[in-house]
Design a protein around this motif. Structure first.
Motif, PDB file in Angstrom:
ATOM      1  N   LYS A   5       0.820  -1.212   0.000  1.00 38.21           N
ATOM      2  CA  LYS A   5       0.000   0.000   0.000  1.00 38.21           C
ATOM      3  C   LYS A   5       0.849   1.255   0.000  1.00 38.21           C
ATOM      4  N   TYR A   6       1.958   1.243   0.764  1.00 34.56           N
ATOM      5  CA  TYR A   6       2.791   2.431   0.892  1.00 34.56           C
ATOM      6  C   TYR A   6       4.087   2.334   0.090  1.00 34.56           C
ATOM      7  N   ASN A   7       4.098   1.416  -0.886  1.00 31.91           N
ATOM      8  CA  ASN A   7       5.222   1.297  -1.809  1.00 31.91           C
ATOM      9  C   ASN A   7       6.535   0.970  -1.087  1.00 31.91           C
ATOM     10  N   PHE A   8       6.487   0.043  -0.144  1.00 33.34           N
ATOM     11  CA  PHE A   8       7.669  -0.387   0.594  1.00 33.34           C
ATOM     12  C   PHE A   8       8.081  -1.818   0.223  1.00 33.34           C
ATOM     13  N   ASN A   9       7.753  -2.237  -0.982  1.00 34.09           N
ATOM     14  CA  ASN A   9       8.023  -3.612  -1.380  1.00 34.09           C
ATOM     15  C   ASN A   9       9.512  -3.907  -1.555  1.00 34.09           C
ATOM     16  N   HIS A  10      10.342  -2.869  -1.591  1.00 29.54           N
ATOM     17  CA  HIS A  10      11.777  -3.065  -1.795  1.00 29.54           C
ATOM     18  C   HIS A  10      12.495  -3.534  -0.537  1.00 29.54           C
ATOM     19  N   PHE A  11      11.817  -3.569   0.602  1.00 30.64           N
ATOM     20  CA  PHE A  11      12.464  -3.958   1.845  1.00 30.64           C
ATOM     21  C   PHE A  11      12.863  -5.436   1.832  1.00 30.64           C
ATOM     22  N   THR A  12      13.985  -5.739   2.471  1.00 34.51           N
ATOM     23  CA  THR A  12      14.387  -7.130   2.654  1.00 34.51           C
ATOM     24  C   THR A  12      13.532  -7.764   3.745  1.00 34.51           C
ATOM     25  N   GLN A  13      13.646  -9.073   3.903  1.00 36.97           N
ATOM     26  CA  GLN A  13      12.860  -9.752   4.932  1.00 36.97           C
ATOM     27  C   GLN A  13      13.262  -9.277   6.323  1.00 36.97           C
ATOM     28  N   GLU A  14      14.576  -9.023   6.536  1.00 36.78           N
ATOM     29  CA  GLU A  14      15.045  -8.522   7.834  1.00 36.78           C
ATOM     30  C   GLU A  14      14.448  -7.165   8.138  1.00 36.78           C
ATOM     31  N   GLN A  15      14.385  -6.303   7.121  1.00 48.43           N
ATOM     32  CA  GLN A  15      13.800  -4.973   7.313  1.00 48.43           C
ATOM     33  C   GLN A  15      12.308  -5.074   7.583  1.00 48.43           C
ATOM     34  N   ARG A  16      11.630  -5.976   6.893  1.00 50.49           N
ATOM     35  CA  ARG A  16      10.196  -6.165   7.125  1.00 50.49           C
ATOM     36  C   ARG A  16       9.937  -6.653   8.554  1.00 50.49           C
ATOM     37  N   ASP A  17      10.815  -7.537   9.031  1.00 52.51           N
ATOM     38  CA  ASP A  17      10.679  -8.024  10.402  1.00 52.51           C
ATOM     39  C   ASP A  17      10.847  -6.884  11.403  1.00 52.51           C
ATOM     40  N   ALA A  18      11.810  -5.985  11.126  1.00 50.71           N
ATOM     41  CA  ALA A  18      12.043  -4.842  12.022  1.00 50.71           C
ATOM     42  C   ALA A  18      10.839  -3.907  12.021  1.00 50.71           C
ATOM     43  N   ILE A  19      10.233  -3.724  10.869  1.00 46.54           N
ATOM     44  CA  ILE A  19       9.077  -2.832  10.752  1.00 46.54           C
ATOM     45  C   ILE A  19       7.868  -3.401  11.491  1.00 46.54           C
ATOM     46  N   ALA A  20       7.668  -4.703  11.382  1.00 50.22           N
ATOM     47  CA  ALA A  20       6.438  -5.319  11.891  1.00 50.22           C
ATOM     48  C   ALA A  20       6.560  -5.808  13.329  1.00 50.22           C
ATOM     49  N   THR A  21       7.741  -5.707  13.942  1.00 51.18           N
ATOM     50  CA  THR A  21       7.891  -6.138  15.335  1.00 51.18           C
ATOM     51  C   THR A  21       7.268  -5.104  16.270  1.00 51.18           C
ATOM     52  N   THR A  22       6.277  -5.505  17.019  1.00 51.41           N
ATOM     53  CA  THR A  22       5.562  -4.561  17.893  1.00 51.41           C
ATOM     54  C   THR A  22       5.617  -4.957  19.360  1.00 51.41           C
ATOM     55  N   ASP A  23       6.012  -6.179  19.647  1.00 49.80           N
ATOM     56  CA  ASP A  23       6.062  -6.636  21.039  1.00 49.80           C
ATOM     57  C   ASP A  23       7.490  -6.565  21.569  1.00 49.80           C
ATOM     58  N   GLY A  24       7.661  -5.859  22.681  1.00 54.86           N
ATOM     59  CA  GLY A  24       8.981  -5.778  23.302  1.00 54.86           C
ATOM     60  C   GLY A  24       9.920  -4.845  22.572  1.00 54.86           C
ATOM     61  N   LYS A  25      11.206  -4.943  22.899  1.00 56.66           N
ATOM     62  CA  LYS A  25      12.225  -4.069  22.342  1.00 56.66           C
ATOM     63  C   LYS A  25      12.738  -4.618  21.012  1.00 56.66           C
ATOM     64  N   ALA A  26      13.179  -3.724  20.156  1.00 64.32           N
ATOM     65  CA  ALA A  26      13.754  -4.129  18.876  1.00 64.32           C
ATOM     66  C   ALA A  26      15.013  -3.316  18.622  1.00 64.32           C
ATOM     67  N   LEU A  27      16.104  -3.984  18.327  1.00 64.73           N
ATOM     68  CA  LEU A  27      17.375  -3.329  18.023  1.00 64.73           C
ATOM     69  C   LEU A  27      17.683  -3.521  16.546  1.00 64.73           C
ATOM     70  N   LEU A  28      17.844  -2.402  15.842  1.00 66.39           N
ATOM     71  CA  LEU A  28      18.191  -2.448  14.421  1.00 66.39           C
ATOM     72  C   LEU A  28      19.652  -2.057  14.287  1.00 66.39           C
ATOM     73  N   PHE A  29      20.485  -3.009  13.902  1.00 65.67           N
ATOM     74  CA  PHE A  29      21.923  -2.787  13.824  1.00 65.67           C
ATOM     75  C   PHE A  29      22.366  -2.982  12.383  1.00 65.67           C
ATOM     76  N   ALA A  30      22.900  -1.903  11.767  1.00 68.48           N
ATOM     77  CA  ALA A  30      23.295  -1.993  10.362  1.00 68.48           C
ATOM     78  C   ALA A  30      24.331  -0.923  10.051  1.00 68.48           C
ATOM     79  N   VAL A  31      25.005  -1.082   8.919  1.00 74.84           N
ATOM     80  CA  VAL A  31      26.047  -0.146   8.519  1.00 74.84           C
ATOM     81  C   VAL A  31      25.421   1.143   8.000  1.00 74.84           C
ATOM     82  N   PRO A  32      26.184   2.246   7.950  1.00 70.95           N
ATOM     83  CA  PRO A  32      25.667   3.512   7.401  1.00 70.95           C
ATOM     84  C   PRO A  32      25.197   3.340   5.957  1.00 70.95           C
TER      85      PRO A  32
END
Length: 206
Positions: A5-32
């Motif tokens: 719907k929001y044209n975010f189909n280019h995300f990888t599965q890891e990025q999709r998991d980070a976006i959709a995680t809503t329970d508890g804490k989430a740490l996104l660790f990646a290079v610049p």
């Protein structure tokens, strides 16, 4: 469905998991340059539009005012209907807005101003800036009356910041040279703090 719907189909599965995680804490660790900010924007949109979270219950923090403004602009490019609802702040601004009402509620009226604060009124910005305070220090402590002497101003700011950020005594920084004139950091720091207290000001290093 949300990514489509929001044209975010280019995300990888890891990025999709980070976006959709809503329970508890989430740490996104990646290079610049790997898309962390884009993922944060998408995650914020996901919480609001897919999970029905109230935008006022979400705070997006970053280090600088420029970064906060960039994040805000990028978010509204994808979610224009949220304009004015999302909350993007610097860490300093967030802390200022938490601490100040608490102080006022307990009858404390110091500080009245925060040098460089994002919530200052136009009048405060015009009257109280670190540059103006530093120019007063240069004039009274160093005999420098030239208003555009940025080199001398930076030496004073760096000395004061060094004292506050490194939690050391001003006397331990010894002497700096302003236009070849030796100036004790302890004298500069003491007068700077005196001016802040006189005008009920805090700076970010405080």
């Amino acid at each position: 469905e949300y990514c489509h719907k929001y044209n975010f189909n280019h995300f990888t599965q890891e990025q999709r998991d980070a976006i959709a995680t809503t329970d508890g804490k989430a740490l996104l660790f990646a290079v610049p340059g790997s898309g962390k900010t884009t993922v944060i924007m998408a995650r914020m949109g996901y919480l609001i539009h897919a999970c029905n979270v109230n935008p006022k219950e979400i705070v997006t923090l970053t280090f600088t005012k420029a970064a906060a403004e960039e994040m805000e602009n990028r978010y509204y490019e994808n979610f224009p209907t949220d304009k004015g609802l999302a909350n993007f702040r610097t860490i300093h601004s967030f802390c200022w807005n938490v601490i100040l009402p608490e102080l006022r509620s307990k009858g404390f009226y110091y500080p009245k101003h925060l040098i460089g604060g994002t919530n200052q009124s136009a009048a405060e910005e015009q009257t109280f800036t670190q540059a103006k305070i530093i120019k007063m220090v240069l004039k009274d402590c160093c005999g420098v009356t030239k208003t555009n002497d940025e080199a001398s101003q930076n030496k004073i700011i760096n000395a004061i910041t060094g004292v506050k950020n490194n939690i050391i005594l001003p006397k331990d920084l010894g002497t700096i040279f302003i236009r070849k004139k030796p100036i004790k950091v302890a004298d500069v720091y003491s007068y700077y703090q005196q001016l802040l207290q006189q005008h009920s000001i805090l700076d970010f290093d405080d």
